[in-house]
Design a protein around this motif. Structure first.
Motif, mmCIF file in Angstrom:
data_model
loop_
_atom_site.group_PDB
_atom_site.id
_atom_site.type_symbol
_atom_site.label_atom_id
_atom_site.label_comp_id
_atom_site.label_asym_id
_atom_site.label_seq_id
_atom_site.Cartn_x
_atom_site.Cartn_y
_atom_site.Cartn_z
ATOM 1 N N GLY A 103 -13.271 15.029 6.677
ATOM 2 C CA GLY A 103 -14.038 14.418 7.757
ATOM 3 C C GLY A 103 -14.467 15.385 8.831
ATOM 4 O O GLY A 103 -15.361 15.069 9.624
ATOM 5 N N GLU A 104 -13.862 16.559 8.890
ATOM 6 C CA GLU A 104 -14.247 17.527 9.905
ATOM 7 C C GLU A 104 -15.598 18.128 9.536
ATOM 8 O O GLU A 104 -15.767 18.656 8.439
ATOM 9 C CB GLU A 104 -13.205 18.628 10.035
ATOM 10 C CG GLU A 104 -13.515 19.617 11.153
ATOM 11 C CD GLU A 104 -12.390 20.624 11.366
ATOM 12 O OE1 GLU A 104 -11.384 20.244 11.997
ATOM 13 O OE2 GLU A 104 -12.522 21.758 10.880
ATOM 14 N N LYS A 175 -11.707 5.141 6.872
ATOM 15 C CA LYS A 175 -11.820 3.964 7.739
ATOM 16 C C LYS A 175 -12.847 4.167 8.856
ATOM 17 O O LYS A 175 -13.451 3.200 9.335
ATOM 18 C CB LYS A 175 -10.449 3.624 8.340
ATOM 19 C CG LYS A 175 -9.443 3.114 7.307
ATOM 20 C CD LYS A 175 -8.128 2.718 7.953
ATOM 21 C CE LYS A 175 -7.149 2.194 6.908
ATOM 22 N NZ LYS A 175 -7.638 0.967 6.233
ATOM 23 N N LEU A 176 -13.049 5.401 9.279
ATOM 24 C CA LEU A 176 -13.937 5.668 10.408
ATOM 25 C C LEU A 176 -15.368 5.969 9.990
ATOM 26 O O LEU A 176 -16.312 5.676 10.737
ATOM 27 C CB LEU A 176 -13.390 6.842 11.220
ATOM 28 C CG LEU A 176 -12.029 6.614 11.890
ATOM 29 C CD1 LEU A 176 -11.479 7.928 12.425
ATOM 30 C CD2 LEU A 176 -12.137 5.587 13.004
ATOM 31 N N VAL A 180 -19.193 5.623 12.092
ATOM 32 C CA VAL A 180 -19.977 6.731 12.651
ATOM 33 C C VAL A 180 -21.107 7.164 11.726
ATOM 34 O O VAL A 180 -22.056 7.808 12.179
ATOM 35 C CB VAL A 180 -19.084 7.947 12.996
ATOM 36 C CG1 VAL A 180 -18.172 7.630 14.149
ATOM 37 C CG2 VAL A 180 -18.292 8.413 11.790
ATOM 38 N N CYS A 181 -21.006 6.810 10.450
ATOM 39 C CA CYS A 181 -22.064 7.133 9.488
ATOM 40 C C CYS A 181 -22.442 5.874 8.714
ATOM 41 O O CYS A 181 -22.284 5.816 7.486
ATOM 42 C CB CYS A 181 -21.601 8.214 8.513
ATOM 43 S SG CYS A 181 -20.942 9.696 9.272
ATOM 44 N N PRO A 182 -22.916 4.831 9.390
ATOM 45 C CA PRO A 182 -23.225 3.577 8.688
ATOM 46 C C PRO A 182 -24.340 3.761 7.673
ATOM 47 O O PRO A 182 -25.296 4.495 7.914
ATOM 48 C CB PRO A 182 -23.644 2.625 9.815
ATOM 49 C CG PRO A 182 -24.080 3.511 10.928
ATOM 50 C CD PRO A 182 -23.242 4.755 10.821
ATOM 51 N N ASP A 291 -13.531 -3.668 12.223
ATOM 52 C CA ASP A 291 -14.071 -3.052 11.025
ATOM 53 C C ASP A 291 -15.537 -3.471 10.902
ATOM 54 O O ASP A 291 -15.899 -4.590 11.277
ATOM 55 C CB ASP A 291 -13.285 -3.539 9.805
ATOM 56 C CG ASP A 291 -13.561 -2.700 8.582
ATOM 57 O OD1 ASP A 291 -12.898 -1.668 8.422
ATOM 58 O OD2 ASP A 291 -14.461 -3.076 7.794
ATOM 59 N N PRO A 292 -16.416 -2.612 10.408
ATOM 60 C CA PRO A 292 -17.846 -2.958 10.385
ATOM 61 C C PRO A 292 -18.203 -4.176 9.544
ATOM 62 O O PRO A 292 -19.272 -4.757 9.730
ATOM 63 C CB PRO A 292 -18.512 -1.688 9.849
ATOM 64 C CG PRO A 292 -17.417 -0.873 9.255
ATOM 65 C CD PRO A 292 -16.174 -1.221 9.987
#
Length: 431
Positions: A103-104, A175-176, A180-182, A291-292
């Motif tokens: 994820g980085e 999960k994130l 942040v990247c939908p 959660d989205p």
């Protein structure tokens, strides 16, 4: 061009990054940016005459040949009208970064002109709970107005050091990333006369460091049929300004209620109740997030509940925030399909998410403010107990809510008072 070194902490990783840049890119200015100091970047690019800038994570290494390839990369940005270019390693999937630092992001070249044109900035403290999401968030926002591109570049390498809690990082990123990247565009808003599937109420007192992320999790839902009521409970920080801005941007779905002096959570929720338009109301704590797929999944499950169902609940993911404000994934909290109120009181863990039937909340007169805690604490527990005396619960199997447990939360600081309050509840409702 300036290079901003993110995650700078005066450690070995920062030093190695700065040294590698100094060797390969001698004429370029480098600016270390510690976590929590992203505003430094925004202040600089607001006045700089530079056309491009670059971000790189502390610990990453610039290798020989990078400078020679930079002109070609910038030329590609200019010719294609790109807003950003994200650089990944040639062997991304099997790299140490993928294993130890998932994820980085890699280095990113930014088109400053398009950042200004879109009136965008790098997300600052409060907008994101994780510093390493900064680049992803701005890339997503820029992608709504211009294209970006990810390219493989061999002339750099990510840090070979394990990140903190590295064993959990892959799961955290999974999960994130949808937030942040939908994938695709966020669904359109409600029409003026449409009835939302859910009313979400977020009551906050001086929570400017948390509510941007909570609200973002609502704005990026995969379903658009929601109403958000923001209640400012007498805040003296930036919360009122933020709330008003969101309401101006989406007036059909977002309303703001302002309470002049702090009255507590129950009173704040009661102020929102008359504005609720949906048949079900979801209470979102200011430091938590959804959660989205929460609205979409819950709306689907609500179609199968019986008429005497007054409470719907599901599982949630627990994140811990320590005294240094470091947030990390902990566990999934799984509820039983049958609620035992006395056990819930003993555990001190409220149901989250919790959806109340709106008409039943109104018939109960809303949340009590005359209990021993004066509606300032434990109002969630008390409403669950009261409403279940009028109907039955429904367990929506799934995990749609993210609960942040803070080391300095107000509830955790009043354990003795909680014990006394539980005794009052048992005598008043559970005998």
């Amino acid at each position: 061009m300036k290079i901003f070194v993110l995650g700078a902490d005066h450690g070995t990783g920062e030093r190695e990054t700065l040294e590698s840049i100094a060797v390969e890119m001698k004429e370029i200015e480098t600016i270390p940016v510690p976590a929590g100091h992203i505003r430094t970047i925004n202040e600089i690019i607001a006045v700089t005459e530079d056309v491009f800038c670059m971000t790189i994570r502390a610990g990453s290494i610039i290798l020989p040949g990078f400078m020679a390839s930079l002109d070609g990369l910038i030329g590609e940005i200019e010719s294609a009208g790109l807003a950003w270019m994200h650089l990944r390693t040639a062997e991304d999937s099997g790299s140490l970064q993928a294993k130890f630092r998932p994820g980085e992001p890699g280095p990113v070249l930014w088109n400053i002109g398009l950042i200004r044109e879109g009136k965008l900035t790098f997300p600052e403290t409060g907008e994101l709970p994780f510093d390493w999401l900064v680049e992803w968030e701005l890339m997503h926002k820029l992608s709504l107005i211009a294209r970006g591109r990810t390219v493989a570049v061999p002339h750099w390498s990510p840090s070979n050091r394990k990140s903190k809690d590295w064993k959990r990082k892959a799961e955290e990123w999974a999960k994130l990333a949808p937030l942040v990247c939908p994938a695709g565009n966020v669904p359109a808003s409600l029409t003026e006369k449409a009835i939302p599937e859910l009313t979400i109420v977020l009551a906050a007192y001086n929570a400017a460091d948390y509510i941007p992320w909570a609200v973002k999790s609502i704005q990026r839902q995969t379903a658009s049929e929601w109403q958000l009521i923001l209640v400012d409970d007498g805040s003296t920080d930036e919360s009122p300004r933020m709330m008003n801005k969101w309401a101006e941007e989406d007036p059909l779905r977002i309303q703001v209620v302002r309470i002049e002096s702090n009255r507590g959570k129950a009173a704040a929720l009661n102020a929102a109740l008359p504005l609720a338009r949906a048949p079900w109301l979801l209470e979102l704590d200011a430091d938590d997030w959804l959660d989205p797929v929460c609205v979409e999944e819950m709306a689907h499950k609500l179609q199968s509940v019986e008429k005497d169902t007054v409470l719907v609940y599901a599982n949630h993911t627990v994140w811990r925030q320590d005294q240094a404000a470091h947030v990390s994934l902990r566990e999934k909290h799984i509820y039983p399909e049958e609620i035992n109120m006395k056990q819930m009181l003993v555990s001190g863990v409220p149901l989250a998410p919790r959806l109340f039937r709106t008409e039943r909340l109104r018939s109960l007169g809303g949340w009590r403010t005359d209990d021993p805690a004066a509606g300032r604490l434990y109002e969630d527990m008390l409403m669950i107990i009261r409403i279940l005396q009028t109907g039955k619960p429904f367990f929506a199997d799934g995990c749609y809510y993210h609960r942040r447990v803070r080391a300095n939360s107000i509830t955790r600081m009043h354990q003795d008072q909680y014990t006394q309050w539980c005794q009052w509840v048992e005598e008043a409702y559970l005998q």
